[in-house]
Write a protein that holds these residues in place. Structure first.
Motif, PDB file in Angstrom:
ATOM      1  N   VAL A  65       0.836  -1.205   0.000  1.00 42.91           N
ATOM      2  CA  VAL A  65       0.000   0.000   0.000  1.00 42.91           C
ATOM      3  C   VAL A  65       0.869   1.253   0.000  1.00 42.91           C
ATOM      4  CG1 VAL A  65      -1.650   1.354   1.351  1.00 42.91           C
ATOM      5  CG2 VAL A  65      -1.965  -1.109   1.092  1.00 42.91           C
ATOM      6  N   GLY A  66       1.920   1.253   0.822  1.00 44.02           N
ATOM      7  CA  GLY A  66       2.804   2.413   0.882  1.00 44.02           C
ATOM      8  C   GLY A  66       3.491   2.674  -0.443  1.00 44.02           C
ATOM      9  N   THR A  67       3.975   1.600  -1.070  1.00 40.98           N
ATOM     10  CA  THR A  67       4.638   1.748  -2.366  1.00 40.98           C
ATOM     11  C   THR A  67       3.677   2.275  -3.419  1.00 40.98           C
ATOM     12  OG1 THR A  67       6.158  -0.072  -1.849  1.00 40.98           O
ATOM     13  CG2 THR A  67       5.914   0.534  -4.165  1.00 40.98           C
ATOM     14  N   THR A  68       2.454   1.756  -3.416  1.00 40.34           N
ATOM     15  CA  THR A  68       1.445   2.212  -4.376  1.00 40.34           C
ATOM     16  C   THR A  68       1.141   3.690  -4.192  1.00 40.34           C
ATOM     17  OG1 THR A  68       0.439   0.002  -4.441  1.00 40.34           O
ATOM     18  CG2 THR A  68      -0.907   1.846  -5.204  1.00 40.34           C
ATOM     19  N   LEU A  69       1.007   4.136  -2.938  1.00 41.38           N
ATOM     20  CA  LEU A  69       0.719   5.539  -2.674  1.00 41.38           C
ATOM     21  C   LEU A  69       1.852   6.443  -3.127  1.00 41.38           C
ATOM     22  CD1 LEU A  69      -0.911   5.315   0.882  1.00 41.38           C
ATOM     23  CD2 LEU A  69      -2.057   5.778  -1.291  1.00 41.38           C
ATOM     24  N   VAL A  70       3.089   6.008  -2.887  1.00 40.33           N
ATOM     25  CA  VAL A  70       4.241   6.807  -3.306  1.00 40.33           C
ATOM     26  C   VAL A  70       4.314   6.904  -4.824  1.00 40.33           C
ATOM     27  CG1 VAL A  70       6.764   6.878  -3.385  1.00 40.33           C
ATOM     28  CG2 VAL A  70       5.610   6.361  -1.237  1.00 40.33           C
ATOM     29  N   LEU A  71       4.132   5.774  -5.506  1.00 42.08           N
ATOM     30  CA  LEU A  71       4.189   5.776  -6.967  1.00 42.08           C
ATOM     31  C   LEU A  71       3.062   6.616  -7.564  1.00 42.08           C
ATOM     32  CD1 LEU A  71       5.105   2.036  -7.698  1.00 42.08           C
ATOM     33  CD2 LEU A  71       6.600   4.041  -7.819  1.00 42.08           C
ATOM     34  N   THR A  72       1.881   6.550  -6.948  1.00 40.18           N
ATOM     35  CA  THR A  72       0.753   7.355  -7.425  1.00 40.18           C
ATOM     36  C   THR A  72       1.047   8.837  -7.255  1.00 40.18           C
ATOM     37  OG1 THR A  72      -0.822   5.607  -6.881  1.00 40.18           O
ATOM     38  CG2 THR A  72      -1.705   7.827  -7.130  1.00 40.18           C
ATOM     39  N   ALA A  73       1.626   9.196  -6.105  1.00 39.70           N
ATOM     40  CA  ALA A  73       1.956  10.603  -5.874  1.00 39.70           C
ATOM     41  C   ALA A  73       2.989  11.096  -6.877  1.00 39.70           C
ATOM     42  CB  ALA A  73       2.485  10.784  -4.442  1.00 39.70           C
ATOM     43  N   LEU A  74       4.002  10.269  -7.153  1.00 41.53           N
ATOM     44  CA  LEU A  74       5.028  10.660  -8.115  1.00 41.53           C
ATOM     45  C   LEU A  74       4.464  10.782  -9.523  1.00 41.53           C
ATOM     46  CD1 LEU A  74       8.055   8.482  -6.909  1.00 41.53           C
ATOM     47  CD2 LEU A  74       7.751  10.949  -6.631  1.00 41.53           C
ATOM     48  N   ALA A  75       3.495   9.908  -9.854  1.00 43.54           N
ATOM     49  CA  ALA A  75       2.920   9.899 -11.197  1.00 43.54           C
ATOM     50  C   ALA A  75       1.970  11.054 -11.445  1.00 43.54           C
ATOM     51  CB  ALA A  75       2.195   8.579 -11.450  1.00 43.54           C
ATOM     52  N   THR A  76       1.496  11.721 -10.383  1.00 47.04           N
ATOM     53  CA  THR A  76       0.544  12.813 -10.549  1.00 47.04           C
ATOM     54  C   THR A  76       1.112  14.164 -10.105  1.00 47.04           C
ATOM     55  OG1 THR A  76      -0.409  12.317  -8.368  1.00 47.04           O
ATOM     56  CG2 THR A  76      -1.452  11.297 -10.289  1.00 47.04           C
ATOM     57  N   ARG A  77       2.343  14.187  -9.631  1.00 44.14           N
ATOM     58  CA  ARG A  77       2.937  15.454  -9.186  1.00 44.14           C
ATOM     59  C   ARG A  77       3.196  16.353 -10.385  1.00 44.14           C
ATOM     60  NH1 ARG A  77       8.391  14.895  -5.949  1.00 44.14           N
ATOM     61  NH2 ARG A  77       9.064  14.168  -8.014  1.00 44.14           N
ATOM     62  N   PRO A  78       2.723  17.607 -10.367  1.00 37.30           N
ATOM     63  CA  PRO A  78       2.915  18.491 -11.528  1.00 37.30           C
ATOM     64  C   PRO A  78       4.399  18.707 -11.848  1.00 37.30           C
ATOM     65  CG  PRO A  78       1.289  19.397 -10.014  1.00 37.30           C
ATOM     66  CD  PRO A  78       1.935  18.240  -9.306  1.00 37.30           C
ATOM     67  N   LEU A  79       4.689  18.837 -13.134  1.00 35.53           N
ATOM     68  CA  LEU A  79       6.040  19.121 -13.582  1.00 35.53           C
ATOM     69  C   LEU A  79       6.333  20.610 -13.448  1.00 35.53           C
ATOM     70  CD1 LEU A  79       6.056  17.105 -16.941  1.00 35.53           C
ATOM     71  CD2 LEU A  79       7.079  16.397 -14.776  1.00 35.53           C
ATOM     72  N   PRO A  80       7.618  21.001 -13.450  1.00 42.02           N
ATOM     73  CA  PRO A  80       7.925  22.432 -13.603  1.00 42.02           C
ATOM     74  C   PRO A  80       7.517  22.878 -14.999  1.00 42.02           C
ATOM     75  CG  PRO A  80       9.929  21.103 -13.680  1.00 42.02           C
ATOM     76  CD  PRO A  80       8.820  20.174 -13.283  1.00 42.02           C
ATOM     77  N   ALA A  81       7.271  24.178 -15.176  1.00 44.21           N
ATOM     78  CA  ALA A  81       6.790  24.681 -16.468  1.00 44.21           C
ATOM     79  C   ALA A  81       7.761  24.368 -17.604  1.00 44.21           C
ATOM     80  CB  ALA A  81       6.542  26.180 -16.384  1.00 44.21           C
ATOM     81  N   ASP A  82       9.051  24.423 -17.330  1.00 46.86           N
ATOM     82  CA  ASP A  82      10.053  24.076 -18.347  1.00 46.86           C
ATOM     83  C   ASP A  82      11.034  23.102 -17.702  1.00 46.86           C
ATOM     84  OD1 ASP A  82      11.517  23.928 -20.655  1.00 46.86           O
ATOM     85  OD2 ASP A  82      12.333  25.949 -20.568  1.00 46.86           O
ATOM     86  N   VAL A  83      10.961  21.850 -18.102  1.00 48.28           N
ATOM     87  CA  VAL A  83      11.795  20.826 -17.462  1.00 48.28           C
ATOM     88  C   VAL A  83      13.263  21.037 -17.828  1.00 48.28           C
ATOM     89  CG1 VAL A  83       9.925  19.145 -17.391  1.00 48.28           C
ATOM     90  CG2 VAL A  83      11.426  19.224 -19.387  1.00 48.28           C
ATOM     91  N   PRO A  84      14.183  20.706 -16.935  1.00 50.60           N
ATOM     92  CA  PRO A  84      15.609  20.897 -17.225  1.00 50.60           C
ATOM     93  C   PRO A  84      16.180  19.871 -18.200  1.00 50.60           C
ATOM     94  CG  PRO A  84      15.321  19.939 -15.053  1.00 50.60           C
ATOM     95  CD  PRO A  84      13.944  20.285 -15.545  1.00 50.60           C
ATOM     96  N   SER A  85      15.526  18.713 -18.296  1.00 50.85           N
ATOM     97  CA  SER A  85      15.993  17.674 -19.204  1.00 50.85           C
ATOM     98  C   SER A  85      14.807  16.837 -19.660  1.00 50.85           C
ATOM     99  CB  SER A  85      17.038  16.775 -18.522  1.00 50.85           C
ATOM    100  OG  SER A  85      16.489  16.161 -17.366  1.00 50.85           O
ATOM    101  N   ALA A  86      14.982  16.139 -20.792  1.00 43.28           N
ATOM    102  CA  ALA A  86      13.886  15.341 -21.345  1.00 43.28           C
ATOM    103  C   ALA A  86      13.500  14.233 -20.375  1.00 43.28           C
ATOM    104  CB  ALA A  86      14.305  14.756 -22.690  1.00 43.28           C
ATOM    105  N   ARG A  87      12.219  13.968 -20.322  1.00 40.06           N
ATOM    106  CA  ARG A  87      11.733  12.915 -19.438  1.00 40.06           C
ATOM    107  C   ARG A  87      10.349  12.476 -19.889  1.00 40.06           C
ATOM    108  NH1 ARG A  87       9.681  14.674 -13.666  1.00 40.06           N
ATOM    109  NH2 ARG A  87       8.486  12.786 -14.103  1.00 40.06           N
TER     110      ARG A  87
END
Length: 204
Positions: A65-87
């Protein structure tokens, strides 16, 4: 007749905490109980083993459950307006200003390739449309239309061959809390450098 050995209370508590889903606590209590049963010659080894098994299962469940919550948070966290490198990123992470290497084919969009706007790219998020958090799902056509109304180019951009693409929430993503629609300025074939937002966009 020899008196019956007393019951080890720690063994009982290991089983109780295991049944309550307190996995790590149950594991610790089970380990302590097994040592005390052996050293004090008390009863409760079976209870401690059962508590340890339940504790292990509970600990694994908590980790999943903890891993799922962390991965979900990372997958939905907004990006900076101009990313420093391709991703690579999920569409729900995009914000105004993000530049995309290519535009995915029509249909539901999940993963996209985001690049620094100084690098050649095919599209850029130029506006966002936010639905109210308590809004009722309006239907796909209505959602698309609302986002499209917020997606406007100026005459110079239209004359240069820039077109718009709108991405709106789907019924499935809406059910998960997605309330953001995106407007993209697109130059077919790519090769754009710079940003449409500050007037620095250079078309190929």
């Amino acid at each position: 007749m020899a008196p019956r050995p007393p019951l080890e209370p720690t063994a009982v508590w290991s089983l109780v905490t295991g049944l309550l889903g307190l996995g790590p606590v149950a594991l610790v209590l089970a380990a302590v109980a097994l040592r005390r049963v052996a050293s004090r010659h008390t009863r409760g080894r079976g209870l401690a083993i059962a508590g340890g098994v339940l504790g292990m299962l509970g600990t694994v469940a908590l980790a999943v459950v903890g891993t799922t919550l962390v991965l979900t948070a990372l997958a939905t966290r907004p990006l900076p307006a101009d990313v420093p490198s391709a991703r690579s990123a999920h569409a729900q992470q995009l914000v105004t200003g993000n530049c995309l290497a290519t535009v995915p084919a029509d249909g539901p969009v999940d993963s996209v390739r985001v690049v620094p706007c100084a690098d050649p790219h095919e599209a850029q998020v130029i506006t966002e449309f936010s639905f109210a958090e308590n809004a009722v799902w309006p239907g796909q056509q209505a959602a698309d239309a609302r986002v499209a109304r917020a997606c406007v180019l100026d005459d110079a951009e239209i004359g240069a061959g820039v077109r718009t693409v709108t991405w709106s929430p789907t019924e499935r993503s809406w059910a998960k809390g997605d309330r953001i629609g995106l407007c993209l300025a697109v130059v077919d074939g790519g090769g754009v450098t710079g940003s449409f937002l500050d007037g620095s966009a250079n078309l190929p």
